[in-house]
Design a protein around this motif. Sequence first.
Motif, mmCIF file in Angstrom:
data_model
loop_
_atom_site.group_PDB
_atom_site.id
_atom_site.type_symbol
_atom_site.label_atom_id
_atom_site.label_comp_id
_atom_site.label_asym_id
_atom_site.label_seq_id
_atom_site.Cartn_x
_atom_site.Cartn_y
_atom_site.Cartn_z
ATOM 1 N N THR A 117 0.814 -1.228 -0.336
ATOM 2 C CA THR A 117 0.046 -0.058 0.084
ATOM 3 C C THR A 117 1.230 1.243 0.721
ATOM 4 O OG1 THR A 117 -0.380 -0.143 1.910
ATOM 5 C CG2 THR A 117 -1.576 -1.006 1.394
ATOM 6 N N THR A 118 0.287 2.577 -0.454
ATOM 7 C CA THR A 118 1.328 3.699 -0.737
ATOM 8 C C THR A 118 0.319 4.292 0.242
ATOM 9 O OG1 THR A 118 0.147 4.453 -2.924
ATOM 10 C CG2 THR A 118 2.384 3.747 -2.517
ATOM 11 N N GLU A 119 -1.128 4.120 0.956
ATOM 12 C CA GLU A 119 -2.230 4.887 2.023
ATOM 13 C C GLU A 119 -1.631 3.656 3.061
ATOM 14 O OE1 GLU A 119 -3.664 7.342 1.548
ATOM 15 O OE2 GLU A 119 -3.116 7.702 -1.097
ATOM 16 N N PRO A 120 -2.168 4.636 4.362
ATOM 17 C CA PRO A 120 -2.519 3.730 5.761
ATOM 18 C C PRO A 120 -3.286 3.135 5.324
ATOM 19 C CG PRO A 120 -2.656 6.736 6.509
ATOM 20 C CD PRO A 120 -2.312 6.169 4.750
ATOM 21 N N VAL A 121 -2.680 1.991 6.353
ATOM 22 C CA VAL A 121 -3.728 0.935 6.969
ATOM 23 C C VAL A 121 -4.630 0.601 8.206
ATOM 24 C CG1 VAL A 121 -4.473 -1.723 6.719
ATOM 25 C CG2 VAL A 121 -2.642 -0.726 5.418
ATOM 26 N N GLU A 122 -6.485 1.095 8.645
ATOM 27 C CA GLU A 122 -7.178 1.042 9.334
ATOM 28 C C GLU A 122 -7.303 -0.006 10.217
ATOM 29 O OE1 GLU A 122 -6.353 3.766 10.638
ATOM 30 O OE2 GLU A 122 -5.914 5.280 8.928
ATOM 31 N N THR A 123 -7.813 -0.673 9.298
ATOM 32 C CA THR A 123 -8.785 -2.484 10.258
ATOM 33 C C THR A 123 -7.823 -3.397 10.179
ATOM 34 O OG1 THR A 123 -10.122 -2.336 7.782
ATOM 35 C CG2 THR A 123 -10.675 -0.378 9.671
ATOM 36 N N ALA A 125 4.921 -0.066 10.827
ATOM 37 C CA ALA A 125 4.978 1.558 10.836
ATOM 38 C C ALA A 125 5.313 2.674 10.442
ATOM 39 C CB ALA A 125 5.549 1.858 12.449
ATOM 40 N N SER A 126 4.372 3.156 9.554
ATOM 41 C CA SER A 126 5.135 4.883 8.349
ATOM 42 C C SER A 126 5.979 5.311 9.122
ATOM 43 C CB SER A 126 4.228 5.448 8.878
ATOM 44 O OG SER A 126 3.588 6.363 7.453
ATOM 45 N N ALA A 127 6.522 5.258 10.320
ATOM 46 C CA ALA A 127 7.457 6.097 10.841
ATOM 47 C C ALA A 127 8.275 5.393 11.635
ATOM 48 C CB ALA A 127 6.969 7.259 11.889
ATOM 49 N N GLY A 128 8.104 4.228 11.816
ATOM 50 C CA GLY A 128 9.342 3.847 12.150
ATOM 51 C C GLY A 128 10.514 2.879 11.703
ATOM 52 N N GLY A 129 11.241 2.295 12.294
ATOM 53 C CA GLY A 129 12.636 2.038 11.925
ATOM 54 C C GLY A 129 13.475 1.216 12.891
ATOM 55 N N ALA A 152 -0.022 -4.485 17.832
ATOM 56 C CA ALA A 152 1.707 -4.174 17.608
ATOM 57 C C ALA A 152 1.999 -2.969 16.977
ATOM 58 C CB ALA A 152 2.392 -5.946 17.571
ATOM 59 N N ALA A 153 1.881 -3.193 15.938
ATOM 60 C CA ALA A 153 2.909 -2.126 15.148
ATOM 61 C C ALA A 153 2.623 -1.297 15.552
ATOM 62 C CB ALA A 153 2.285 -2.776 13.349
ATOM 63 N N ARG A 154 1.205 -0.288 16.019
ATOM 64 C CA ARG A 154 0.768 0.289 15.962
ATOM 65 C C ARG A 154 1.226 1.005 17.201
ATOM 66 N NH1 ARG A 154 -5.948 -0.081 14.406
ATOM 67 N NH2 ARG A 154 -6.263 1.176 12.017
ATOM 68 N N ARG A 155 0.680 -0.049 18.078
ATOM 69 C CA ARG A 155 1.664 0.938 20.017
ATOM 70 C C ARG A 155 3.206 0.929 19.858
ATOM 71 N NH1 ARG A 155 0.870 -4.131 22.373
ATOM 72 N NH2 ARG A 155 3.034 -4.668 21.479
ATOM 73 N N GLU A 156 3.932 -0.228 18.942
ATOM 74 C CA GLU A 156 5.128 0.590 18.719
ATOM 75 C C GLU A 156 5.043 1.833 18.070
ATOM 76 O OE1 GLU A 156 8.175 -2.227 17.422
ATOM 77 O OE2 GLU A 156 7.014 -3.557 19.016
ATOM 78 N N GLY A 157 4.821 1.950 16.999
ATOM 79 C CA GLY A 157 4.801 3.149 16.422
ATOM 80 C C GLY A 157 4.440 4.439 17.292
ATOM 81 N N GLU A 158 3.324 4.083 17.690
ATOM 82 C CA GLU A 158 3.313 5.379 19.204
ATOM 83 C C GLU A 158 4.201 5.535 19.718
ATOM 84 O OE1 GLU A 158 1.549 8.437 20.197
ATOM 85 O OE2 GLU A 158 0.465 7.217 19.030
ATOM 86 N N ASP A 198 3.634 8.048 16.899
ATOM 87 C CA ASP A 198 2.875 8.121 15.161
ATOM 88 C C ASP A 198 2.134 6.889 15.210
ATOM 89 O OD1 ASP A 198 1.570 8.358 12.289
ATOM 90 O OD2 ASP A 198 3.015 9.154 11.768
ATOM 91 N N ALA A 199 1.124 5.915 15.482
ATOM 92 C CA ALA A 199 0.204 5.200 14.906
ATOM 93 C C ALA A 199 0.171 4.593 13.939
ATOM 94 C CB ALA A 199 -0.636 4.860 15.996
ATOM 95 N N THR A 200 -0.046 5.170 12.464
ATOM 96 C CA THR A 200 0.338 5.296 11.395
ATOM 97 C C THR A 200 0.778 3.809 10.619
ATOM 98 O OG1 THR A 200 -0.205 7.219 10.964
ATOM 99 C CG2 THR A 200 -0.209 5.703 8.829
ATOM 100 N N VAL A 201 0.196 2.763 10.244
ATOM 101 C CA VAL A 201 1.129 1.635 9.802
ATOM 102 C C VAL A 201 0.255 1.627 8.163
ATOM 103 C CG1 VAL A 201 0.556 0.804 12.009
ATOM 104 C CG2 VAL A 201 -0.971 0.424 10.465
ATOM 105 N N TYR A 202 1.146 0.827 7.752
ATOM 106 C CA TYR A 202 0.791 0.293 6.170
ATOM 107 C C TYR A 202 1.223 -0.962 5.893
ATOM 108 C CZ TYR A 202 5.564 0.622 5.204
ATOM 109 O OH TYR A 202 7.427 0.515 5.429
ATOM 110 N N VAL A 203 1.627 -1.865 4.692
ATOM 111 C CA VAL A 203 0.941 -3.230 4.744
ATOM 112 C C VAL A 203 2.147 -3.529 3.549
ATOM 113 C CG1 VAL A 203 0.035 -5.202 4.475
ATOM 114 C CG2 VAL A 203 -0.845 -3.780 6.355
ATOM 115 N N GLU A 204 2.593 -4.174 3.241
ATOM 116 C CA GLU A 204 3.707 -4.587 1.595
ATOM 117 C C GLU A 204 4.273 -6.031 1.762
ATOM 118 O OE1 GLU A 204 6.898 -1.504 2.144
ATOM 119 O OE2 GLU A 204 8.266 -3.259 3.735
ATOM 120 N N LYS A 205 4.296 -6.884 0.980
ATOM 121 C CA LYS A 205 4.483 -8.048 0.833
ATOM 122 C C LYS A 205 5.614 -8.089 1.126
ATOM 123 C CE LYS A 205 4.157 -11.662 -0.800
ATOM 124 N NZ LYS A 205 3.893 -13.581 -0.438
#
Length: 596
Positions: A136-142, A161-165, A185-191, A196-203
């Motif tokens: 995705t190039t857009e955030p995933v919410e659900t 997490a979009s802001a992760g690293g 878990a990804a949202r929690r770590e991002g926050e 920033d709790a924004t997440v996205y998904v990739e293969k």
Amino acid sequence: MPLFEKVLVANRGEIAIRVFRTLRELGIGTVAVYSEADRGSLHAALADEAYLIGPGPPSESYLHQGRILDAARRAGAGAIHPGYGFLAENASFARAVADGGLAWIGPPPEAIELMGSKVTARELMERAGVPIIPGTTEPVETVEEVVKLGEEYGWPLAVKASAGGGGKGLKVVAGPEEAERALAAARREGESYFSDATVYVEKFIEDPRHVEVQVLADGHGSVVHLGERDCTIQRRHQKIVEETPSPAVTPELRERIGRIAVDATRAVGYRGAGTIEGLLDKEGNYFFLEMNTRIQVEHTITELVTGVDLVREQVLIASGQPTSVQQDELRFSGHAIECRINAEDASNGFLPSPGVITAYREPSGPGVRVDSGVREGSEVVGLYDPLIAKLCVWDADRERARLRMLRALDEMVVEGVSSLVGFHKALLRHPCFVEGTTCAGVVESEELAQEAEQLSHQATTIERPADGRLRERLLEVELDGRRYEVKMLQPEPPHAALARRRRDRAAGGGQHGAAKEAVVSPMQGTVLAVEVAEGEDVRAGQVICVVEAMKMENEITAHRQGTVSQLSVAAGEPVTTGQVICVVIQEGEDGPGEAL
């Protein structure tokens, strides 16, 4: 253009000392900042000036923009170098530095913002023609979106997490039944780590190589790449061994990924030192992963094979000068390897091991470089990253570099805390590393952990002088928030040493006895989440709580089936090593269960 007279380094440990060294070679004064927990730190002692910036927690010290800027003003610094971590990729801090009339030794804040969001970065790279991992190039919410994407791309997926690293905010989802937990878990770590709790998904690419490219860009239109680094060998998605060149990259592939890195850097409007990180799959396809808008931990090995001082280039670029190297002038020589010597116990799931370093000796000799922030008597503080030192070697080819690293590891001594010295010895001897494979399934295996433990026990020890001798000691004092040093000669009588050893033995025995009676935390840290309730039935291996220690999340799991009793922790609370978490009681038992 003139360089700066004085630079404040808004960081700690080995990276602060590393930056100081280049600044001194350039004739620039060095300013350190330190927290109360770092009062005895080496970086504060080695700077020309050092200023206290608050209590130990990062949010009240190394992440406190106002206190750092105030220290820069008090010191009369002309620029701030952020190192890596903390505020290094914080666009608002970069702007505040400029607004305060100081130079920012880093990229433009606009570039930091663009690359700080992985969602935005993926969209930008796709438009620039840079290959990205399908996703995705857009955030995933659900959770439903995650499941739908899994059906579209195939399992497994990576929720990020979009802001992760640095492995933070990355969760691998093997199937739809894991989607809810991974997303949370990804949202929690991002926050928690990036606000920033924004997440996205990739293969999720199976068994890829993590190959990154070092880039330099100045304000005069020049962008160069300095070759690739292979950072495939990781634990918990965090790097522990890096090498350059990559054993999997051919000259043709090097040229291609170099072009990709330069194109990506230009697309961002970048200036300074940065790193384009990517994944190389088994078919030789290279995908953009993210851009780190700072100096990297592993910049050292690029310096060894190119002869380019990357920190010097950062300073030159920030002062308005062009880079001192052009693409056609670069020459790559030999092979370099870096081993991160962390205060971790590889035989116990890489648990952090904070404490006082009672003995320390660095290796030396031809082709050996050590960047460290400790000395004998230094404390590895549980509030921060567990890195003790970066051990780097260079030699004419990979095999000779591997053998040189093993020699250097044999010479290295770290006592008082668990370290990864034994782990690195075991890994560099393993056939997977000798053959240059990804070592998938080996790094965190029980087999390697056992061998690492054996090699750790065989480590060289340092003989200390007899108690009672006069020993030189530097006493560090503060006056009006500035650090000064006073040299003292201070003996420790034999009876004091004997009393100390007796106290240590008694304390150890008490803790061991307590561990037999309760479920305890194996580490000091902060509880991020509690996943059971008082009176709940649990199975062996079920997660009780998640504890963050030294920038790593650790799942504390039930050791057996039973019922949770005496649950004594909550999210957001600190825990100490040996602190009771809960009791898991089996039917028919009256007392506390065994320790986790």
